[in-house]
Write a protein that holds these residues in place. Structure first.
Motif, PDB file in Angstrom:
ATOM      1  N   THR A 151       0.721  -1.109  -0.072  1.00  0.00           N
ATOM      2  CA  THR A 151      -0.108   0.088  -0.117  1.00  0.00           C
ATOM      3  C   THR A 151       0.665   1.203  -0.059  1.00  0.00           C
ATOM      4  OG1 THR A 151      -1.703  -1.297   1.213  1.00  0.00           O
ATOM      5  CG2 THR A 151      -1.973   1.426   1.229  1.00  0.00           C
ATOM      6  N   ARG A 152       1.917   1.283   0.705  1.00  0.00           N
ATOM      7  CA  ARG A 152       2.816   2.584   0.891  1.00  0.00           C
ATOM      8  C   ARG A 152       3.525   2.455  -0.335  1.00  0.00           C
ATOM      9  NH1 ARG A 152       4.755   0.747   6.958  1.00  0.00           N
ATOM     10  NH2 ARG A 152       2.926   1.777   8.165  1.00  0.00           N
ATOM     11  N   TYR A 153       4.232   1.644  -0.936  1.00  0.00           N
ATOM     12  CA  TYR A 153       4.734   1.864  -2.219  1.00  0.00           C
ATOM     13  C   TYR A 153       3.741   2.180  -3.356  1.00  0.00           C
ATOM     14  CZ  TYR A 153       7.514   0.516  -6.438  1.00  0.00           C
ATOM     15  OH  TYR A 153       8.207   0.373  -7.615  1.00  0.00           O
ATOM     16  N   ALA A 154       2.787   1.671  -3.399  1.00  0.00           N
ATOM     17  CA  ALA A 154       1.742   2.164  -4.376  1.00  0.00           C
ATOM     18  C   ALA A 154       1.155   3.388  -4.150  1.00  0.00           C
ATOM     19  CB  ALA A 154       0.281   1.117  -4.391  1.00  0.00           C
ATOM     20  N   ASP A 155       1.131   4.085  -2.959  1.00  0.00           N
ATOM     21  CA  ASP A 155       0.668   5.443  -2.711  1.00  0.00           C
ATOM     22  C   ASP A 155       1.849   6.198  -3.175  1.00  0.00           C
ATOM     23  OD1 ASP A 155      -1.519   4.757  -1.528  1.00  0.00           O
ATOM     24  OD2 ASP A 155      -0.624   4.903   0.583  1.00  0.00           O
ATOM     25  N   ALA A 156       3.163   5.988  -3.052  1.00  0.00           N
ATOM     26  CA  ALA A 156       4.345   6.655  -3.677  1.00  0.00           C
ATOM     27  C   ALA A 156       4.103   6.807  -5.013  1.00  0.00           C
ATOM     28  CB  ALA A 156       5.713   6.232  -2.848  1.00  0.00           C
ATOM     29  N   LEU A 157       3.817   5.653  -5.645  1.00  0.00           N
ATOM     30  CA  LEU A 157       4.032   5.731  -7.225  1.00  0.00           C
ATOM     31  C   LEU A 157       2.799   6.428  -7.542  1.00  0.00           C
ATOM     32  CD1 LEU A 157       4.429   1.913  -8.087  1.00  0.00           C
ATOM     33  CD2 LEU A 157       6.134   3.793  -8.310  1.00  0.00           C
ATOM     34  N   GLU A 158       1.620   6.588  -6.886  1.00  0.00           N
ATOM     35  CA  GLU A 158       0.804   7.604  -7.401  1.00  0.00           C
ATOM     36  C   GLU A 158       0.836   8.913  -7.231  1.00  0.00           C
ATOM     37  OE1 GLU A 158      -2.603   6.017  -4.951  1.00  0.00           O
ATOM     38  OE2 GLU A 158      -2.897   4.213  -6.293  1.00  0.00           O
ATOM     39  N   GLN A 159       1.763   9.230  -6.108  1.00  0.00           N
ATOM     40  CA  GLN A 159       2.108  10.571  -5.923  1.00  0.00           C
ATOM     41  C   GLN A 159       3.035  11.065  -7.020  1.00  0.00           C
ATOM     42  OE1 GLN A 159       3.344  12.386  -2.138  1.00  0.00           O
ATOM     43  NE2 GLN A 159       2.870  10.066  -1.115  1.00  0.00           N
ATOM     44  N   ALA A 160       3.895  10.152  -7.406  1.00  0.00           N
ATOM     45  CA  ALA A 160       5.074  10.647  -8.223  1.00  0.00           C
ATOM     46  C   ALA A 160       4.449  10.888  -9.744  1.00  0.00           C
ATOM     47  CB  ALA A 160       5.731   9.438  -8.468  1.00  0.00           C
ATOM     48  N   ILE A 196      13.847   7.738 -16.367  1.00  0.00           N
ATOM     49  CA  ILE A 196      12.513   7.690 -15.439  1.00  0.00           C
ATOM     50  C   ILE A 196      11.372   7.013 -16.163  1.00  0.00           C
ATOM     51  CG2 ILE A 196      11.252   8.963 -14.018  1.00  0.00           C
ATOM     52  CD1 ILE A 196      14.260   8.618 -13.041  1.00  0.00           C
ATOM     53  N   ILE A 197      10.919   6.013 -15.466  1.00  0.00           N
ATOM     54  CA  ILE A 197       9.882   5.441 -16.230  1.00  0.00           C
ATOM     55  C   ILE A 197       8.793   5.647 -14.971  1.00  0.00           C
ATOM     56  CG2 ILE A 197       8.815   3.278 -16.830  1.00  0.00           C
ATOM     57  CD1 ILE A 197      11.612   2.345 -17.667  1.00  0.00           C
ATOM     58  N   GLN A 198       7.758   6.379 -15.159  1.00  0.00           N
ATOM     59  CA  GLN A 198       6.529   6.659 -14.223  1.00  0.00           C
ATOM     60  C   GLN A 198       5.490   6.144 -14.725  1.00  0.00           C
ATOM     61  OE1 GLN A 198       6.764  10.977 -13.832  1.00  0.00           O
ATOM     62  NE2 GLN A 198       7.848  10.780 -11.997  1.00  0.00           N
ATOM     63  N   PRO A 199       4.791   5.389 -13.816  1.00  0.00           N
ATOM     64  CA  PRO A 199       3.562   4.787 -14.453  1.00  0.00           C
ATOM     65  C   PRO A 199       2.670   5.682 -14.358  1.00  0.00           C
ATOM     66  CG  PRO A 199       3.897   4.184 -11.997  1.00  0.00           C
ATOM     67  CD  PRO A 199       5.218   4.742 -12.625  1.00  0.00           C
ATOM     68  N   THR A 200       1.851   5.860 -15.594  1.00  0.00           N
ATOM     69  CA  THR A 200       0.831   7.103 -15.793  1.00  0.00           C
ATOM     70  C   THR A 200      -0.650   6.498 -16.097  1.00  0.00           C
ATOM     71  OG1 THR A 200       1.184   6.913 -18.116  1.00  0.00           O
ATOM     72  CG2 THR A 200       2.196   8.642 -16.692  1.00  0.00           C
ATOM     73  N   THR A 201      -0.650   5.228 -16.085  1.00  0.00           N
ATOM     74  CA  THR A 201      -1.886   4.511 -16.117  1.00  0.00           C
ATOM     75  C   THR A 201      -2.112   3.413 -15.122  1.00  0.00           C
ATOM     76  OG1 THR A 201      -1.075   2.573 -17.650  1.00  0.00           O
ATOM     77  CG2 THR A 201      -1.928   4.675 -18.667  1.00  0.00           C
ATOM     78  N   VAL A 202      -3.254   2.828 -14.912  1.00  0.00           N
ATOM     79  CA  VAL A 202      -3.566   1.859 -13.997  1.00  0.00           C
ATOM     80  C   VAL A 202      -2.796   0.787 -14.191  1.00  0.00           C
ATOM     81  CG1 VAL A 202      -5.451   0.311 -12.821  1.00  0.00           C
ATOM     82  CG2 VAL A 202      -5.808   2.984 -13.300  1.00  0.00           C
ATOM     83  N   GLU A 203      -2.886   0.103 -15.582  1.00  0.00           N
ATOM     84  CA  GLU A 203      -1.949  -0.903 -15.967  1.00  0.00           C
ATOM     85  C   GLU A 203      -0.586  -0.928 -15.707  1.00  0.00           C
ATOM     86  OE1 GLU A 203      -4.434   0.864 -17.731  1.00  0.00           O
ATOM     87  OE2 GLU A 203      -5.931  -0.361 -17.819  1.00  0.00           O
ATOM     88  N   ALA A 204       0.070   0.270 -15.882  1.00  0.00           N
ATOM     89  CA  ALA A 204       1.549   0.634 -15.660  1.00  0.00           C
ATOM     90  C   ALA A 204       1.626   0.589 -14.415  1.00  0.00           C
ATOM     91  CB  ALA A 204       1.798   1.774 -16.220  1.00  0.00           C
ATOM     92  N   LEU A 205       0.833   1.001 -13.446  1.00  0.00           N
ATOM     93  CA  LEU A 205       0.958   0.883 -11.933  1.00  0.00           C
ATOM     94  C   LEU A 205       0.883  -0.594 -11.168  1.00  0.00           C
ATOM     95  CD1 LEU A 205       1.192   2.680  -9.148  1.00  0.00           C
ATOM     96  CD2 LEU A 205      -1.414   2.587  -9.384  1.00  0.00           C
ATOM     97  N   VAL A 206       0.069  -1.335 -11.909  1.00  0.00           N
ATOM     98  CA  VAL A 206      -0.208  -2.581 -11.559  1.00  0.00           C
ATOM     99  C   VAL A 206       1.264  -3.349 -11.946  1.00  0.00           C
ATOM    100  CG1 VAL A 206      -1.207  -4.920 -12.008  1.00  0.00           C
ATOM    101  CG2 VAL A 206      -2.604  -3.156 -11.319  1.00  0.00           C
ATOM    102  N   GLU A 207       1.609  -3.000 -13.010  1.00  0.00           N
ATOM    103  CA  GLU A 207       2.931  -3.711 -13.713  1.00  0.00           C
ATOM    104  C   GLU A 207       3.929  -3.579 -12.655  1.00  0.00           C
ATOM    105  OE1 GLU A 207       5.475  -4.387 -17.707  1.00  0.00           O
ATOM    106  OE2 GLU A 207       3.699  -3.032 -17.650  1.00  0.00           O
ATOM    107  N   ALA A 208       4.162  -2.160 -12.394  1.00  0.00           N
ATOM    108  CA  ALA A 208       5.116  -1.829 -11.680  1.00  0.00           C
ATOM    109  C   ALA A 208       5.342  -2.493 -10.172  1.00  0.00           C
ATOM    110  CB  ALA A 208       5.294  -0.260 -11.402  1.00  0.00           C
ATOM    111  N   ILE A 209       4.328  -2.538  -9.574  1.00  0.00           N
ATOM    112  CA  ILE A 209       3.929  -3.282  -8.325  1.00  0.00           C
ATOM    113  C   ILE A 209       4.164  -4.652  -8.490  1.00  0.00           C
ATOM    114  CG2 ILE A 209       2.552  -3.591  -6.402  1.00  0.00           C
ATOM    115  CD1 ILE A 209       0.863  -0.955  -7.178  1.00  0.00           C
ATOM    116  N   GLU A 210       3.793  -5.307  -9.489  1.00  0.00           N
ATOM    117  CA  GLU A 210       4.063  -6.806  -9.812  1.00  0.00           C
ATOM    118  C   GLU A 210       5.599  -7.085 -10.047  1.00  0.00           C
ATOM    119  OE1 GLU A 210       1.998  -8.590 -12.844  1.00  0.00           O
ATOM    120  OE2 GLU A 210      -0.008  -8.396 -11.982  1.00  0.00           O
ATOM    121  N   GLN A 211       6.372  -6.183 -10.673  1.00  0.00           N
ATOM    122  CA  GLN A 211       7.552  -6.475 -10.872  1.00  0.00           C
ATOM    123  C   GLN A 211       8.293  -6.132  -9.639  1.00  0.00           C
ATOM    124  OE1 GLN A 211       8.636  -3.668 -14.348  1.00  0.00           O
ATOM    125  NE2 GLN A 211       7.590  -5.068 -15.764  1.00  0.00           N
ATOM    126  N   THR A 212       8.103  -5.029  -8.837  1.00  0.00           N
ATOM    127  CA  THR A 212       8.549  -4.927  -7.588  1.00  0.00           C
ATOM    128  C   THR A 212       8.742  -6.201  -6.596  1.00  0.00           C
ATOM    129  OG1 THR A 212       8.676  -2.589  -7.959  1.00  0.00           O
ATOM    130  CG2 THR A 212       9.064  -3.258  -5.578  1.00  0.00           C
TER     131      THR A 212
END
Length: 254
Positions: A151-160, A196-212
């Motif tokens: 949750t904390r990691y996802a919040d940080a990605l969304e802020q970024a 820098i690769i910032q997720p800008t869509t829900v799909e990209a956010l999910v992919e970044a979290i999965e990879q991490t």
């Protein structure tokens, strides 16, 4: 001066670091930054040159200092411009930056000026995840703390997503928790980040979290009762973060 020549210049001798006599005009924020320098200078500081030309100091009292190769300036006006630019960049990203952070400039012995960013090293999300996945005898706690880290990691990605590309790629290693239990960025702020690769869509956010989370969870699986852990995740009410639980369960099933 070209970046190549600057790198050669910076590698000739150990870099200067701000000291007790550094004027407040070379420190931002001036008062808090001066206090940080006073704390840092209680200890011997040993700069190390990394392969990319960045000087790094890991102080004993958990302060991390870094100065990139291109943060070396040949006159005072360039240094002032760089300090102002750093002020602006830090203010742009301030919601995810700790207050225990400052920027300071030291005068080099060869009449050049070197900029340093200084940040207090908080426990990282990588530390938190490793601790969470170690609760082999308390699977309810393992599931809850792993979900909390996600949750904390996802919040940080969304802020970024709301910031310009001034932060390095966000990872569990460069995000930490401050004393107020807020996620903070622990790496450098720099407008020269080119990859820098910032997720800008829900799909990209999910992919970044999965990879991490894929690798840490894969390494922990051999010690876990996977069915029991999945059951604990399924007992958690994720509300808007249900997708995170789905990601974690998916990784456990792989």
């Amino acid at each position: 001066m070209s970046q190549k020549n600057t790198h050669v210049l910076c590698a000739k001798h150990l870099p200067e670091f701000p000291d007790e006599e550094t004027s407040a005009q070379w420190i931002w924020p001036s008062f808090a930054g001066s206090d940080i320098l006073d704390e840092l200078l209680k200890y011997a500081l040993r700069p190390r040159l990394q392969a990319d030309g960045t000087w790094v100091i890991n102080a004993k009292n958990d302060w991390h200092c870094f100065s990139k190769s291109h943060w070396l300036y040949t006159d005072a006006e360039q240094a002032r411009d760089a300090l102002r630019a750093n002020m602006r960049m830090h203010l742009q990203c301030s919601p995810i930056l700790s207050e225990n952070r400052c920027v300071a400039i030291a005068c080099e012995i060869n009449e050049t000026w070197r900029l340093w960013q200084i940040v207090h090293r908080e426990p990282t999300l990588a530390d938190d995840l490793a601790k969470a996945l170690g609760y082999y005898e308390q699977l309810d706690k393992l599931a809850l703390e792993t979900f909390r880290c996600a949750t904390r990691y996802a919040d940080a990605l969304e802020q970024a997503m709301r910031y310009p590309p001034l932060l390095n790629n966000l990872s569990l290693d460069n995000l930490g928790m401050d004393a107020s239990i807020q996620v903070t960025y622990l790496d450098c702020v720099d407008d020269a980040h080119s990859d820098i690769i910032q997720p800008t869509t829900v799909e990209a956010l999910v992919e970044a979290i999965e990879q991490t989370f894929a690798d840490p969870i894969a390494k922990a699986i051999e010690y876990l009762d996977v069915v029991a852990v999945i059951n604990e995740f399924e007992q958690i009410d994720g509300f808007e973060q249900q997708y995170l639980l789905d990601i974690l369960i998916k990784l456990l099933r792989q």
